[in-house]
Write a protein that holds these residues in place. Sequence first.
Motif, PDB file in Angstrom:
ATOM      1  N   HIS A 172       0.821  -1.200   0.000  1.00 57.94           N
ATOM      2  CA  HIS A 172       0.000   0.000   0.000  1.00 57.94           C
ATOM      3  C   HIS A 172       0.860   1.256   0.000  1.00 57.94           C
ATOM      4  O   HIS A 172       0.491   2.285  -0.603  1.00 57.94           O
ATOM      5  CB  HIS A 172      -0.945   0.009   1.208  1.00 57.94           C
ATOM      6  CG  HIS A 172      -2.145  -0.862   1.026  1.00 57.94           C
ATOM      7  ND1 HIS A 172      -2.344  -2.022   1.742  1.00 57.94           N
ATOM      8  CD2 HIS A 172      -3.203  -0.751   0.191  1.00 57.94           C
ATOM      9  CE1 HIS A 172      -3.485  -2.580   1.365  1.00 57.94           C
ATOM     10  NE2 HIS A 172      -4.020  -1.827   0.423  1.00 57.94           N
ATOM     11  N   ILE A 173       2.012   1.219   0.668  1.00 54.59           N
ATOM     12  CA  ILE A 173       2.938   2.352   0.609  1.00 54.59           C
ATOM     13  C   ILE A 173       3.525   2.460  -0.792  1.00 54.59           C
ATOM     14  O   ILE A 173       3.663   3.561  -1.343  1.00 54.59           O
ATOM     15  CB  ILE A 173       4.043   2.205   1.669  1.00 54.59           C
ATOM     16  CG1 ILE A 173       3.434   2.232   3.070  1.00 54.59           C
ATOM     17  CG2 ILE A 173       5.087   3.304   1.517  1.00 54.59           C
ATOM     18  CD1 ILE A 173       4.433   2.003   4.197  1.00 54.59           C
ATOM     19  N   ASP A 174       3.869   1.315  -1.397  1.00 57.23           N
ATOM     20  CA  ASP A 174       4.378   1.328  -2.769  1.00 57.23           C
ATOM     21  C   ASP A 174       3.343   1.933  -3.726  1.00 57.23           C
ATOM     22  O   ASP A 174       3.707   2.643  -4.672  1.00 57.23           O
ATOM     23  CB  ASP A 174       4.718  -0.092  -3.218  1.00 57.23           C
ATOM     24  CG  ASP A 174       5.872  -0.699  -2.428  1.00 57.23           C
ATOM     25  OD1 ASP A 174       6.657   0.071  -1.834  1.00 57.23           O
ATOM     26  OD2 ASP A 174       5.983  -1.941  -2.395  1.00 57.23           O
ATOM     27  N   MET A 175       2.069   1.659  -3.482  1.00 54.36           N
ATOM     28  CA  MET A 175       1.004   2.241  -4.302  1.00 54.36           C
ATOM     29  C   MET A 175       1.024   3.763  -4.187  1.00 54.36           C
ATOM     30  O   MET A 175       0.901   4.484  -5.197  1.00 54.36           O
ATOM     31  CB  MET A 175      -0.353   1.700  -3.856  1.00 54.36           C
ATOM     32  CG  MET A 175      -1.549   2.304  -4.572  1.00 54.36           C
ATOM     33  SD  MET A 175      -3.131   1.752  -3.875  1.00 54.36           S
ATOM     34  CE  MET A 175      -3.139   0.035  -4.392  1.00 54.36           C
ATOM     35  N   THR A 176       1.180   4.262  -2.964  1.00 52.91           N
ATOM     36  CA  THR A 176       1.231   5.703  -2.745  1.00 52.91           C
ATOM     37  C   THR A 176       2.435   6.320  -3.439  1.00 52.91           C
ATOM     38  O   THR A 176       2.333   7.363  -4.095  1.00 52.91           O
ATOM     39  CB  THR A 176       1.272   6.008  -1.246  1.00 52.91           C
ATOM     40  OG1 THR A 176       0.118   5.444  -0.615  1.00 52.91           O
ATOM     41  CG2 THR A 176       1.313   7.499  -0.976  1.00 52.91           C
ATOM     42  N   LEU A 177       3.602   5.690  -3.310  1.00 57.02           N
ATOM     43  CA  LEU A 177       4.818   6.207  -3.938  1.00 57.02           C
ATOM     44  C   LEU A 177       4.663   6.268  -5.455  1.00 57.02           C
ATOM     45  O   LEU A 177       5.056   7.252  -6.096  1.00 57.02           O
ATOM     46  CB  LEU A 177       6.014   5.331  -3.560  1.00 57.02           C
ATOM     47  CG  LEU A 177       6.395   5.280  -2.082  1.00 57.02           C
ATOM     48  CD1 LEU A 177       7.538   4.297  -1.857  1.00 57.02           C
ATOM     49  CD2 LEU A 177       6.775   6.661  -1.568  1.00 57.02           C
ATOM     50  N   ALA A 178       4.078   5.221  -6.040  1.00 49.59           N
ATOM     51  CA  ALA A 178       3.889   5.195  -7.489  1.00 49.59           C
ATOM     52  C   ALA A 178       2.951   6.302  -7.940  1.00 49.59           C
ATOM     53  O   ALA A 178       3.192   6.977  -8.955  1.00 49.59           O
ATOM     54  CB  ALA A 178       3.352   3.831  -7.922  1.00 49.59           C
ATOM     55  N   ALA A 179       1.865   6.516  -7.182  1.00 50.94           N
ATOM     56  CA  ALA A 179       0.906   7.566  -7.538  1.00 50.94           C
ATOM     57  C   ALA A 179       1.555   8.942  -7.456  1.00 50.94           C
ATOM     58  O   ALA A 179       1.313   9.806  -8.316  1.00 50.94           O
ATOM     59  CB  ALA A 179      -0.309   7.486  -6.621  1.00 50.94           C
ATOM     60  N   LEU A 180       2.375   9.173  -6.438  1.00 45.23           N
ATOM     61  CA  LEU A 180       3.065  10.450  -6.308  1.00 45.23           C
ATOM     62  C   LEU A 180       4.050  10.669  -7.446  1.00 45.23           C
ATOM     63  O   LEU A 180       4.104  11.759  -8.042  1.00 45.23           O
ATOM     64  CB  LEU A 180       3.788  10.506  -4.960  1.00 45.23           C
ATOM     65  CG  LEU A 180       2.921  10.783  -3.731  1.00 45.23           C
ATOM     66  CD1 LEU A 180       3.640  10.390  -2.453  1.00 45.23           C
ATOM     67  CD2 LEU A 180       2.530  12.261  -3.683  1.00 45.23           C
ATOM     68  N   ARG A 181       4.836   9.656  -7.755  1.00 44.39           N
ATOM     69  CA  ARG A 181       5.825   9.789  -8.836  1.00 44.39           C
ATOM     70  C   ARG A 181       5.159  10.028 -10.179  1.00 44.39           C
ATOM     71  O   ARG A 181       5.662  10.789 -11.012  1.00 44.39           O
ATOM     72  CB  ARG A 181       6.719   8.552  -8.865  1.00 44.39           C
ATOM     73  CG  ARG A 181       7.715   8.509  -7.706  1.00 44.39           C
ATOM     74  CD  ARG A 181       8.479   7.225  -7.637  1.00 44.39           C
ATOM     75  NE  ARG A 181       9.527   7.286  -6.608  1.00 44.39           N
ATOM     76  CZ  ARG A 181       9.850   6.293  -5.786  1.00 44.39           C
ATOM     77  NH1 ARG A 181       9.210   5.132  -5.873  1.00 44.39           N
ATOM     78  NH2 ARG A 181      10.803   6.446  -4.894  1.00 44.39           N
ATOM     79  N   ASP A 182       4.022   9.375 -10.392  1.00 40.70           N
ATOM     80  CA  ASP A 182       3.299   9.585 -11.645  1.00 40.70           C
ATOM     81  C   ASP A 182       2.812  11.025 -11.782  1.00 40.70           C
ATOM     82  O   ASP A 182       2.527  11.485 -12.891  1.00 40.70           O
ATOM     83  CB  ASP A 182       2.100   8.635 -11.729  1.00 40.70           C
ATOM     84  CG  ASP A 182       2.505   7.205 -12.028  1.00 40.70           C
ATOM     85  OD1 ASP A 182       3.666   6.993 -12.428  1.00 40.70           O
ATOM     86  OD2 ASP A 182       1.666   6.299 -11.853  1.00 40.70           O
ATOM     87  N   ARG A 183       2.730  11.734 -10.659  1.00 38.38           N
ATOM     88  CA  ARG A 183       2.298  13.140 -10.682  1.00 38.38           C
ATOM     89  C   ARG A 183       3.475  14.093 -10.494  1.00 38.38           C
ATOM     90  O   ARG A 183       3.297  15.264 -10.155  1.00 38.38           O
ATOM     91  CB  ARG A 183       1.242  13.373  -9.599  1.00 38.38           C
ATOM     92  CG  ARG A 183      -0.123  12.724  -9.917  1.00 38.38           C
ATOM     93  CD  ARG A 183      -1.075  12.923  -8.771  1.00 38.38           C
ATOM     94  NE  ARG A 183      -2.407  12.391  -9.015  1.00 38.38           N
ATOM     95  CZ  ARG A 183      -3.464  13.118  -9.425  1.00 38.38           C
ATOM     96  NH1 ARG A 183      -3.301  14.408  -9.665  1.00 38.38           N
ATOM     97  NH2 ARG A 183      -4.641  12.556  -9.595  1.00 38.38           N
TER      98      ARG A 183
END
Length: 481
Positions: A229-240
Amino acid sequence: MEIFGYSGPRFDLYRDDEGSEPLTLGDGPWEAPTATAPIDARLQIPGSKSLTNRELVLSALADAPSLLRHPLWARDTELMIEALRQLGTKIVEVPGDGRFGNDLEITPGELEGGVSIDCGLAGTVMRFVPPLASLALGPVAFDGDEAARRRPMKGTVDALKALGVEVRDDGRGGLPFSLYGTGEVTGGEVTIDAGASSQFVSGLLMAGARFENGLTLIHSGDRVPSQPHIDMTLAALRDRGVEIDDSEAGMWRVSPGSIDGCELTIEPDLSNAEPFLIAAIVAGGSVSIEDWPATTTQVGSHLEHLLPLFGAQISVADGVLTCTVERGIAEGAELPGVDLDLSEAGELAPNLAALCGLCTTTSRITGIAHLRGHETDRVAAIAAELRGIGCEVTELDDGLEIVPGPRTAHEWRSYEDHRMATSGAIVGLAIEGVTVDDIHATSKTLPQFTQLWQDMLDQGTVGDPDEGEDDGSVDLTAFSI
């Protein structure tokens, strides 16, 4: 409007092609259907709650509008939408091509306080919105359902206090509490123990880029639960466009800067696909889930290697994942128990535990101590309900030992927990006479659950049978909003 016994923000079920009203359920226990034949079903599942609520928060913090296609429409996401609207974000429904509801157009605005946020029972709302609200100007109060007041919030509350935000919680470390935003947060380094929930980390990271000095977040405890779930957050942030350094274990550095607006399509909720895939193992036959992503950060992707431990064959072709067994438990198949470490996939535990309760030998599930702080104490709840169907269950420090016994009918309690409710549906496939006391709990993340469940078991084409030969599959294309 009242759907599934929930009066509050509006979410719709799909309607049939004749325009009938959405399905509603009456009060009282739900009689879980028992499998009478193998399944041959193909289903589409609504969008991911975890992704929808993360992208809603990031859209509210962005410096340009965003468009979310195929978002989840359920209680948790409706609560998030309402919270962000109250804080000054413009969120508008726009027509889309998804089967389960409209798309969302989000335009960020000046964050303003002077509001009270209803968190319901949504962990993402109570952990993601306070860091965002700390950037608003004025007081913001938080409260939720009675069960929400028992959920841990200390990680978020302590972090905000350490960052200089005025938070008043009377020492509870939980709901209700209030904070007073000054319109900005200095940021910098803060240390918390995120052992109770990875959402403490995710909520702070999402707001961190908007802090004046960014955020360096350090986890002081042992292993963080639900790392995916943290990896999901990191990916979403990087995509933005957000710069993050997570090269050191237990430490995340978020550089200050803007968050991009974007257009994206929300993946189907793979964890909500879990009970349907497990149904193939219990009833026999196969269940296929459409739009299964080739790569994903969702915890539900672990099902691809977990379900084969129970004798299932998993295949993925052209974006469709299929779970198949030659003979199901309800047909007399005897499956040995398994040992599962679910430290990275805890949200899958209730449904997998229900399956373990239908096996023939002892199973052990570990790595789930943090589930005691979810919608309910899931470890204790699972143990109690499995005992109700005849299992001997021992609670471990971080899990459960499940010894199957003679299967007996039981009124399965949901504890206001959507995953406990779907677990009751799973055991009902193999045990005649099982009821679920409150199937309405599924409205939290999947309001369409009972209709999808019945469609799966019907084993025929949904719609007019004269339109073609019945091939034993479930075709949901007949449904639309």
